[in-house]
Design a protein around this motif. Structure first.
Motif, PDB file in Angstrom:
ATOM      1  N   MET B   1      30.568  33.390  20.023  1.00  0.00           N
ATOM      2  CA  MET B   1      29.812  33.976  21.139  1.00  0.00           C
ATOM      3  C   MET B   1      30.255  33.341  22.458  1.00  0.00           C
ATOM      4  SD  MET B   1      26.981  34.001  23.353  1.00  0.00           S
ATOM      5  CE  MET B   1      26.036  32.568  23.011  1.00  0.00           C
ATOM      6  N   ALA B   2      30.310  32.038  22.441  1.00  0.00           N
ATOM      7  CA  ALA B   2      30.730  31.326  23.655  1.00  0.00           C
ATOM      8  C   ALA B   2      32.189  31.632  23.957  1.00  0.00           C
ATOM      9  CB  ALA B   2      30.543  29.826  23.477  1.00  0.00           C
ATOM     10  N   ASP B   3      32.955  31.798  22.895  1.00  0.00           N
ATOM     11  CA  ASP B   3      34.375  32.142  23.024  1.00  0.00           C
ATOM     12  C   ASP B   3      34.552  33.470  23.746  1.00  0.00           C
ATOM     13  OD1 ASP B   3      36.930  31.435  20.515  1.00  0.00           O
ATOM     14  OD2 ASP B   3      36.497  30.631  22.511  1.00  0.00           O
ATOM     15  N   GLN B   4      33.712  34.455  23.332  1.00  0.00           N
ATOM     16  CA  GLN B   4      33.792  35.790  23.924  1.00  0.00           C
ATOM     17  C   GLN B   4      33.387  35.742  25.403  1.00  0.00           C
ATOM     18  OE1 GLN B   4      31.093  38.773  22.529  1.00  0.00           O
ATOM     19  NE2 GLN B   4      32.698  40.292  22.275  1.00  0.00           N
ATOM     20  N   LEU B   5      32.350  34.949  25.693  1.00  0.00           N
ATOM     21  CA  LEU B   5      31.880  34.789  27.066  1.00  0.00           C
ATOM     22  C   LEU B   5      32.978  34.171  27.939  1.00  0.00           C
ATOM     23  CD1 LEU B   5      29.272  35.136  28.773  1.00  0.00           C
ATOM     24  CD2 LEU B   5      28.825  32.735  28.351  1.00  0.00           C
ATOM     25  N   LEU B   6      33.619  33.149  27.370  1.00  0.00           N
ATOM     26  CA  LEU B   6      34.695  32.468  28.094  1.00  0.00           C
ATOM     27  C   LEU B   6      35.845  33.434  28.366  1.00  0.00           C
ATOM     28  CD1 LEU B   6      35.005  29.572  29.071  1.00  0.00           C
ATOM     29  CD2 LEU B   6      36.478  29.147  27.126  1.00  0.00           C
ATOM     30  N   GLU B   7      36.142  34.293  27.356  1.00  0.00           N
ATOM     31  CA  GLU B   7      37.212  35.289  27.494  1.00  0.00           C
ATOM     32  C   GLU B   7      36.888  36.251  28.635  1.00  0.00           C
ATOM     33  OE1 GLU B   7      39.983  35.040  25.600  1.00  0.00           O
ATOM     34  OE2 GLU B   7      40.787  36.508  27.013  1.00  0.00           O
ATOM     35  N   TYR B   8      35.619  36.650  28.704  1.00  0.00           N
ATOM     36  CA  TYR B   8      35.155  37.563  29.741  1.00  0.00           C
ATOM     37  C   TYR B   8      35.324  36.921  31.128  1.00  0.00           C
ATOM     38  CZ  TYR B   8      32.055  40.652  32.346  1.00  0.00           C
ATOM     39  OH  TYR B   8      31.538  41.523  33.280  1.00  0.00           O
ATOM     40  N   VAL B   9      34.922  35.634  31.223  1.00  0.00           N
ATOM     41  CA  VAL B   9      35.036  34.904  32.496  1.00  0.00           C
ATOM     42  C   VAL B   9      36.511  34.777  32.889  1.00  0.00           C
ATOM     43  CG1 VAL B   9      34.706  32.686  33.643  1.00  0.00           C
ATOM     44  CG2 VAL B   9      32.886  33.622  32.236  1.00  0.00           C
ATOM     45  N   ARG B  10      37.334  34.470  31.902  1.00  0.00           N
ATOM     46  CA  ARG B  10      38.769  34.292  32.160  1.00  0.00           C
ATOM     47  C   ARG B  10      39.383  35.574  32.715  1.00  0.00           C
ATOM     48  NH1 ARG B  10      40.733  32.351  27.004  1.00  0.00           N
ATOM     49  NH2 ARG B  10      39.661  30.393  27.328  1.00  0.00           N
ATOM     50  N   GLU B  11      39.022  36.706  32.107  1.00  0.00           N
ATOM     51  CA  GLU B  11      39.577  37.987  32.574  1.00  0.00           C
ATOM     52  C   GLU B  11      39.117  38.310  33.988  1.00  0.00           C
ATOM     53  OE1 GLU B  11      39.969  40.966  28.833  1.00  0.00           O
ATOM     54  OE2 GLU B  11      40.088  41.795  30.866  1.00  0.00           O
ATOM     55  N   ALA B  12      37.828  38.033  34.247  1.00  0.00           N
ATOM     56  CA  ALA B  12      37.296  38.316  35.576  1.00  0.00           C
ATOM     57  C   ALA B  12      37.967  37.441  36.633  1.00  0.00           C
ATOM     58  CB  ALA B  12      35.792  38.095  35.602  1.00  0.00           C
ATOM     59  N   ALA B  13      38.193  36.176  36.294  1.00  0.00           N
ATOM     60  CA  ALA B  13      38.810  35.262  37.256  1.00  0.00           C
ATOM     61  C   ALA B  13      40.268  35.623  37.501  1.00  0.00           C
ATOM     62  CB  ALA B  13      38.707  33.827  36.753  1.00  0.00           C
ATOM     63  N   GLU B  14      40.956  36.114  36.458  1.00  0.00           N
ATOM     64  CA  GLU B  14      42.368  36.447  36.632  1.00  0.00           C
ATOM     65  C   GLU B  14      42.528  37.654  37.553  1.00  0.00           C
ATOM     66  OE1 GLU B  14      44.612  37.207  33.073  1.00  0.00           O
ATOM     67  OE2 GLU B  14      46.405  37.559  34.292  1.00  0.00           O
ATOM     68  N   GLY B  15      41.663  38.611  37.431  1.00  0.00           N
ATOM     69  CA  GLY B  15      41.694  39.767  38.324  1.00  0.00           C
ATOM     70  C   GLY B  15      43.001  40.529  38.255  1.00  0.00           C
ATOM     71  N   GLN B  16      43.417  40.859  37.050  1.00  0.00           N
ATOM     72  CA  GLN B  16      44.710  41.529  36.878  1.00  0.00           C
ATOM     73  C   GLN B  16      44.672  42.951  37.419  1.00  0.00           C
ATOM     74  OE1 GLN B  16      46.197  42.363  32.865  1.00  0.00           O
ATOM     75  NE2 GLN B  16      47.674  40.728  33.211  1.00  0.00           N
ATOM     76  N   ILE B  17      45.779  43.338  38.050  1.00  0.00           N
ATOM     77  CA  ILE B  17      45.890  44.725  38.521  1.00  0.00           C
ATOM     78  C   ILE B  17      47.225  45.280  38.023  1.00  0.00           C
ATOM     79  CG2 ILE B  17      44.420  44.461  40.532  1.00  0.00           C
ATOM     80  CD1 ILE B  17      46.882  44.095  42.252  1.00  0.00           C
ATOM     81  N   ASP B  18      47.326  46.612  37.937  1.00  0.00           N
ATOM     82  CA  ASP B  18      48.563  47.192  37.389  1.00  0.00           C
ATOM     83  C   ASP B  18      49.705  47.095  38.406  1.00  0.00           C
ATOM     84  OD1 ASP B  18      46.821  50.143  37.983  1.00  0.00           O
ATOM     85  OD2 ASP B  18      48.631  49.627  39.096  1.00  0.00           O
ATOM     86  N   PHE B  19      50.899  47.493  37.989  1.00  0.00           N
ATOM     87  CA  PHE B  19      52.100  47.267  38.817  1.00  0.00           C
ATOM     88  C   PHE B  19      52.088  48.070  40.102  1.00  0.00           C
ATOM     89  CE2 PHE B  19      53.921  44.358  36.078  1.00  0.00           C
ATOM     90  CZ  PHE B  19      53.874  44.790  34.767  1.00  0.00           C
ATOM     91  N   GLU B  20      51.621  49.332  40.014  1.00  0.00           N
ATOM     92  CA  GLU B  20      51.523  50.136  41.232  1.00  0.00           C
ATOM     93  C   GLU B  20      50.541  49.475  42.197  1.00  0.00           C
ATOM     94  OE1 GLU B  20      54.527  52.378  40.933  1.00  0.00           O
ATOM     95  OE2 GLU B  20      53.140  52.740  42.590  1.00  0.00           O
ATOM     96  N   GLY B  21      49.468  48.931  41.630  1.00  0.00           N
ATOM     97  CA  GLY B  21      48.474  48.243  42.447  1.00  0.00           C
ATOM     98  C   GLY B  21      49.070  47.029  43.130  1.00  0.00           C
ATOM     99  N   GLN B  22      49.949  46.325  42.416  1.00  0.00           N
ATOM    100  CA  GLN B  22      50.570  45.133  43.001  1.00  0.00           C
ATOM    101  C   GLN B  22      51.479  45.519  44.158  1.00  0.00           C
ATOM    102  OE1 GLN B  22      52.430  42.537  40.113  1.00  0.00           O
ATOM    103  NE2 GLN B  22      50.804  42.992  38.621  1.00  0.00           N
ATOM    104  N   ARG B  23      52.202  46.625  43.967  1.00  0.00           N
ATOM    105  CA  ARG B  23      53.082  47.068  45.047  1.00  0.00           C
ATOM    106  C   ARG B  23      52.239  47.413  46.266  1.00  0.00           C
ATOM    107  NH1 ARG B  23      57.484  51.712  44.205  1.00  0.00           N
ATOM    108  NH2 ARG B  23      57.135  50.964  42.100  1.00  0.00           N
TER     109      ARG B  23
END
Lengths: 240, 103
Positions: B1-23
């Motif tokens: 459970m804590a693992d999943q929460l941490l994964e969620y936080v990690r994804e939110a902090a990374e803030g990944q965007i797709d390649f067109e978005g990066q351009r």
């Protein structure tokens, strides 16, 4: 730009580049505005007295107290990029025993002043009441050229001057000169020009007529001197 | 459970965007900051007010940061089309190389 931190780093990095380029353009824009400083310096009263450099000193030196009048228009030195202007008056004289009898090898500052632009008033080194008055005097203006207009009449000098030998009495061919240093918000410091560059002109006038420093005031004269003269002679750093 | 929460936080902090978005993000950053720099100088120069130039510059930069740094949805309008699962078996995606079915 794949992550939040990465985007933040990239944007900040380009921001610092933009800052640098804009600052360079602002500093360069100063050369586009003309500088035409004018000044008239006249010597009002000169006295030479004996004194000590500080209270416990055993050394006795001669000090020259040079009162002067200054009428200057330095308003063109104030642009939007001017933070403050430092002006000073110095007395210079040649060495009579040197090969070159006209080179002004001796120079001592007798008076100076910091004139802030309204954008830098809050940084000036004065008390709270005077500071409030100064800030209010600009009335919300961003540049106030009138700050550059100086009218000093029979100004008491800030500093009494001497020479390294401790003897200044009977010195000949002394001249007073006006100098300034413009301190900008961004860009290089600039001083009184020795050559004219683009729209920046040399100070028109700014040098007084040559005068001589008198002999030391004799003790009997001192007793007979008016209180005003005495106040001028004993005021200042040195002790008679 | 804590693992999943941490994964969620990690994804939110990374803030990944797709390649067109990066351009788009790179393009916007360059254009916006250049415009902010130009505007702040011009306003300052013609109004002869350096404090104004500084505030416009800093304000414009703050707006640019707000627009580009967080992973806004408009940066994710062209998500990468990953291949579906079962890619190790030949024939599941209809990919042929030189006439031979490989994937």
């Amino acid at each position: 730009m794949h992550s939040t931190i990465n985007r933040a780093q990239n944007v900040f990095g380009f921001f610092t580049t933009v800052c640098f380029v804009v600052a360079a353009i602002i500093a360069a824009s100063d050369y586009a505005s003309p500088r035409t400083p004018k000044a008239t310096l006249t010597v009002k009263d000169v006295q030479v007295v004996r004194g000590r450099p500080h209270y416990y000193s055993t050394k006795k030196e001669e000090y020259a107290n040079i009162r002067f009048s200054l009428s200057a228009d330095l308003s063109t030195l104030f642009t939007w990029n001017t933070k403050q202007l430092f002006v000073w008056v110095s007395a210079s004289w040649p060495d009579p025993n040197a090969e070159n009898k006209t080179a002004l090898v001796n120079e001592a500052v007798i008076w100076d002043s910091i004139i802030t632009s309204p954008s830098a008033d809050h940084l000036s080194n004065i008390g709270p009441a005077a500071k409030k008055k100064l800030i209010r005097s600009a009335k919300g203006k961003s540049v106030d050229p009138s700050r550059g207009k100086l009218e000093l009449k029979n100004q008491k000098p800030k500093y009494q001057i001497t020479s390294p030998k401790g003897i200044v009495a009977n010195t000949e061919n002394v001249v007073l000169k006006l100098h300034y240093n413009v301190q900008p918000w961004v860009g290089p410091l600039t001083w009184t020009p020795q050559i004219e560059f683009l729209k920046w002109k040399k100070v028109k006038g700014g040098v007084s007529k040559a005068f001589n420093l008198p002999a030391i005031k004799a003790k009997e004269d001192k007793k007979k001197a008016t209180p005003k003269a005495n106040g001028g002679a004993t005021g200042g750093k040195k002790v008679a | 459970m804590a693992d999943q929460l941490l994964e969620y936080v990690r994804e939110a902090a990374e803030g990944q965007i797709d390649f067109e978005g990066q351009r788009l993000a790179e393009f916007l950053a360059t254009v916006l900051l250049s415009v902010v720099g130009a505007v702040s100088f011009l306003y300052g120069y013609f109004l002869q007010d350096i404090k104004l130039a500084l505030f416009i510059g800093l304000g414009g930069t703050a707006l640019t940061l707000l627009l580009i740094v967080p992973p806004w949805p408009f940066f994710n309008r062209h998500p990468v089309k990953w291949l579906s699962e079962g890619g190790d078996r030949a024939g599941t995606h209809g990919i042929t190389v030189d006439g031979k079915v490989v994937g």
